[in-house]
Design an enzyme around this catalytic site. Structure first.
Site, PDB file in Angstrom:
ATOM      1  N   ASN A 103      -6.933   0.537  -2.627  1.00  0.00           N
ATOM      2  CA  ASN A 103      -7.457   1.383  -1.428  1.00  0.00           C
ATOM      3  C   ASN A 103      -6.708   2.856  -1.341  1.00  0.00           C
ATOM      4  O   ASN A 103      -6.064   3.019  -0.216  1.00  0.00           O
ATOM      5  CB  ASN A 103      -7.645   0.939  -0.272  1.00  0.00           C
ATOM      6  CG  ASN A 103      -6.335   0.055   0.514  1.00  0.00           C
ATOM      7  OD1 ASN A 103      -5.604  -0.301  -0.158  1.00  0.00           O
ATOM      8  ND2 ASN A 103      -6.337   0.058   1.734  1.00  0.00           N
TER       9      ASN A 103
ATOM     10  N   ASP B 215       2.296  -6.513   2.880  1.00  0.00           N
ATOM     11  CA  ASP B 215       1.398  -5.805   3.136  1.00  0.00           C
ATOM     12  C   ASP B 215       1.989  -4.476   3.667  1.00  0.00           C
ATOM     13  O   ASP B 215       1.316  -3.982   4.676  1.00  0.00           O
ATOM     14  CB  ASP B 215       0.287  -6.654   4.390  1.00  0.00           C
ATOM     15  CG  ASP B 215      -0.915  -5.961   4.360  1.00  0.00           C
ATOM     16  OD1 ASP B 215      -1.203  -5.039   3.401  1.00  0.00           O
ATOM     17  OD2 ASP B 215      -1.830  -6.156   5.267  1.00  0.00           O
TER      18      ASP B 215
ATOM     19  N   HIS C 139       1.953   4.381   8.111  1.00  0.00           N
ATOM     20  CA  HIS C 139       1.437   5.342   8.701  1.00  0.00           C
ATOM     21  C   HIS C 139       2.287   6.320   9.553  1.00  0.00           C
ATOM     22  O   HIS C 139       3.410   5.828   9.662  1.00  0.00           O
ATOM     23  CB  HIS C 139       0.166   5.053   9.744  1.00  0.00           C
ATOM     24  CG  HIS C 139      -1.065   4.318   9.189  1.00  0.00           C
ATOM     25  ND1 HIS C 139      -2.015   4.811   8.492  1.00  0.00           N
ATOM     26  CD2 HIS C 139      -1.123   2.823   9.398  1.00  0.00           C
ATOM     27  CE1 HIS C 139      -2.636   3.677   8.297  1.00  0.00           C
ATOM     28  NE2 HIS C 139      -2.204   2.593   8.714  1.00  0.00           N
TER      29      HIS C 139
ATOM     30  N   HIS D  56      -2.270 -12.586   3.277  1.00  0.00           N
ATOM     31  CA  HIS D  56      -1.909 -12.547   4.792  1.00  0.00           C
ATOM     32  C   HIS D  56      -2.431 -13.413   5.582  1.00  0.00           C
ATOM     33  O   HIS D  56      -3.407 -12.822   6.634  1.00  0.00           O
ATOM     34  CB  HIS D  56      -2.023 -11.118   5.097  1.00  0.00           C
ATOM     35  CG  HIS D  56      -3.142 -10.297   4.946  1.00  0.00           C
ATOM     36  ND1 HIS D  56      -4.407 -10.606   4.988  1.00  0.00           N
ATOM     37  CD2 HIS D  56      -3.310  -8.929   4.433  1.00  0.00           C
ATOM     38  CE1 HIS D  56      -5.439  -9.898   4.605  1.00  0.00           C
ATOM     39  NE2 HIS D  56      -4.606  -8.558   4.345  1.00  0.00           N
TER      40      HIS D  56
ATOM     41  N   HIS E 117       0.869  -1.041   0.096  1.00  0.00           N
ATOM     42  CA  HIS E 117      -0.023   0.066  -0.159  1.00  0.00           C
ATOM     43  C   HIS E 117       0.741   1.213   0.141  1.00  0.00           C
ATOM     44  O   HIS E 117       1.533   1.548   1.137  1.00  0.00           O
ATOM     45  CB  HIS E 117      -0.863  -0.175   1.020  1.00  0.00           C
ATOM     46  CG  HIS E 117      -1.795  -1.053   1.530  1.00  0.00           C
ATOM     47  ND1 HIS E 117      -3.025  -1.177   0.846  1.00  0.00           N
ATOM     48  CD2 HIS E 117      -1.510  -2.382   2.002  1.00  0.00           C
ATOM     49  CE1 HIS E 117      -3.619  -2.401   1.093  1.00  0.00           C
ATOM     50  NE2 HIS E 117      -2.683  -2.898   1.783  1.00  0.00           N
ATOM     51  N   PHE E 118       0.923   2.049  -1.090  1.00  0.00           N
ATOM     52  CA  PHE E 118       2.159   2.789  -1.196  1.00  0.00           C
ATOM     53  C   PHE E 118       1.100   4.528  -1.226  1.00  0.00           C
ATOM     54  O   PHE E 118       1.835   5.292  -1.162  1.00  0.00           O
ATOM     55  CB  PHE E 118       2.694   2.797  -2.397  1.00  0.00           C
ATOM     56  CG  PHE E 118       3.799   1.811  -2.474  1.00  0.00           C
ATOM     57  CD1 PHE E 118       4.437   1.433  -1.184  1.00  0.00           C
ATOM     58  CD2 PHE E 118       4.771   1.419  -3.536  1.00  0.00           C
ATOM     59  CE1 PHE E 118       5.394   0.634  -0.957  1.00  0.00           C
ATOM     60  CE2 PHE E 118       5.884   0.539  -3.577  1.00  0.00           C
ATOM     61  CZ  PHE E 118       6.033   0.283  -2.058  1.00  0.00           C
ATOM     62  N   ARG E 119       0.029   4.332  -0.575  1.00  0.00           N
ATOM     63  CA  ARG E 119      -0.526   5.603  -0.278  1.00  0.00           C
ATOM     64  C   ARG E 119      -0.872   6.595  -1.494  1.00  0.00           C
ATOM     65  O   ARG E 119      -1.177   7.953  -1.052  1.00  0.00           O
ATOM     66  CB  ARG E 119      -0.154   6.298   0.925  1.00  0.00           C
ATOM     67  CG  ARG E 119       0.166   5.055   2.078  1.00  0.00           C
ATOM     68  CD  ARG E 119      -1.338   4.212   2.388  1.00  0.00           C
ATOM     69  NE  ARG E 119      -0.898   3.841   3.757  1.00  0.00           N
ATOM     70  CZ  ARG E 119      -1.788   2.682   4.123  1.00  0.00           C
ATOM     71  NH1 ARG E 119      -2.759   2.614   3.687  1.00  0.00           N
ATOM     72  NH2 ARG E 119      -1.605   2.215   5.360  1.00  0.00           N
TER      73      ARG E 119
END
Length: 444
Positions: free
Chosen positions: A92, A298, A302, A228, A60-62
């Site tokens: 996402n 995964d 944050h 996962h 997840h590289f945002r």
């Protein structure tokens, strides 16, 4: 441009051999080439091992929307430092990758920013089946069977049946049963400690959703990858693959358990949650006996400020692409697995699961995505030295033996001597889904 890598112990599909490897431009053109082979650069890799570049099929590289945590450039730099030469990113983001337009936009952003190779899943919603049937240039469909952001939660049986029945791309899913999670949260009044996170997202939540998804895949004869895996119960469920089912474990579920909450708190708060020491051992055994095929991270960063909020306001997720290979090389040194195991789980298997062309093996004609690793090198993970934009690791202060020391992406050196070359650009991963996935590609 020709590069000759000499004297490395190479992890080849048929075992470890000390052979030279010759790269021309972006391609491996020779395994044990003649002594007279010409090269523009010769790398003496004596004492080192050469492995295929790691393929991390869950990050997840945002980017776009949450770039203060990570972005495609910083995430790809962390990959390169960690020996990851290809990543597959989850949908996402903001906006979510649920339309062909959003997918194309991400691919263009990556082409401009990524120092390693890249691919992006298309996200399933309750009402975008027609898009899922038509989209190309993607490894597969991601379903959130359990809590997610925006409209990416797909929990209604009718919508799930349609996705598995009407689409042809391979499917992967986050499997946690939403009803179970909500009931547990209500029983615990939302939870008051990080220990409660593993009570809310408990073994049953994972097992129920994974069993449900496997049932859908088998009934509709649809390839399905369990992301996962976190419990011994799921590992047991995966004894039967039906020629359709593959699954993966993450470093945090292999190496952390509920005993670590007292020490690390929200830094190991994940979805699915970390479980028990017995689950750790079952996941390792599942990898070793072939019920689990892949290790992925995964990677879900944050900021520390966000993570340090009191539970349940602290977000779930941790960064890992920078250190995942080193963590597994350390496991090799501890005798938990072999280097050949690591290459199978982190390089070969994800390429086969997602039908990625030309990657995952050191073979003539394959892409020159390669990593030199020093199995004897010791180094300590330090927050201050992390390349990921969030700037921390749950393994801060941990000393590991075995590290990547040089990374090539499509024949270009992107990491060497502790330095990153931010000017390198990776390429879009290519897929041939007619290959049929992991269980149909053992000889390819």
């Amino acid at each position: 441009m020709r590069t000759l890598i000499r004297n490395a112990k190479c992890v080849l599909p048929d075992g470890v051999q000390q052979v030279d490897v010759l790269i021309e431009d972006s391609t491996i053109i020779g395994i044990d080439p003649p002594a007279t082979a010409a090269a523009d650069e010769t790398v003496d890799a004596s004492g080192l091992h050469l492995i295929p570049g790691v393929i991390d099929d869950q990050v997840h590289f945002r980017d776009p929307g949450l770039e203060h945590k990570e972005d495609l450039h910083t995430g790809s730099l962390a990959c390169a430092k960690g020996g990851v030469t290809t990543f597959l990113e989850m949908p996402n983001t903001k906006p979510a990758t649920i339309t062909p337009e959003a997918l194309d936009a991400k691919l263009q952003r990556a082409a401009d920013r990524c120092v390693v190779n890249y691919g992006f899943y298309i996200g399933a919603t309750p009402d975008n089946v027609e898009t899922l049937k038509a989209v190309t240039r993607t490894p597969g469909i991601k379903i959130f069977i359990g809590s997610s952001t925006g409209n990416l939660l797909v929990d209604e049986q009718e919508a799930l049946e349609r996705i598995f029945a009407e689409t042809t791309l391979p499917v992967c899913a986050h499997c946690e049963d939403e009803a179970t999670v909500r009931a547990n949260a209500e029983r615990l009044a939302g939870g008051s400690s990080h220990h409660d996170h593993s009570r809310i997202r408990d073994h049953q939540a994972a097992l129920i959703a994974t069993r449900r998804a496997i049932d859908l895949a088998v009934r509709h004869n649809h390839r399905f990858h369990v992301l996962h895996v976190s419990t011994a119960d799921e590992v047991e469920l995966l004894r039967e693959n039906h020629g359709l089912i593959t699954a993966e474990a993450c470093p945090h579920h292999l190496l952390f358990n509920v005993d670590d909450y007292d020490r690390l708190g929200s830094l190991v708060q994940m979805n699915p949650s970390i479980k028990t020491r017995e689950d750790n051992e079952a996941l390792w055994q599942g990898l070793l006996d072939g019920r689990l095929q892949v290790i992925a991270t995964d990677h879900a960063p944050h900021t520390l400020e966000e993570k340090q909020q009191p539970y349940p306001h602290s977000p779930s997720g941790l960064p890992a692409v920078e250190n995942s290979l080193a963590l597994m090389l350390n496991a090799v040194n501890e005798g938990r697995c072999t280097l050949e195991n690591v290459v199978s789980w982190m390089c070969d298997a994800p390429a086969r699961v997602w039908d990625i062309v030309g990657k995952g093996r050191i073979v003539e004609g394959y892409d020159a995505d390669l990593v030199l690793v020093d199995l004897s090198r010791q180094a300590t993970i330090r927050n201050a030295e992390q390349v990921t934009k969030c700037g921390w690791s749950p393994w801060d202060g941990v000393t590991l033996t075995g590290w990547p020391v040089r990374t090539w992406v499509m024949g270009q050196t992107v990491f060497a001597d502790g330095q990153l070359d931010a000017s390198v650009r990776g390429r879009e991963a290519r897929y041939e889904h007619e290959r049929g996935g992991f269980w149909n590609t053992s000889e390819k």
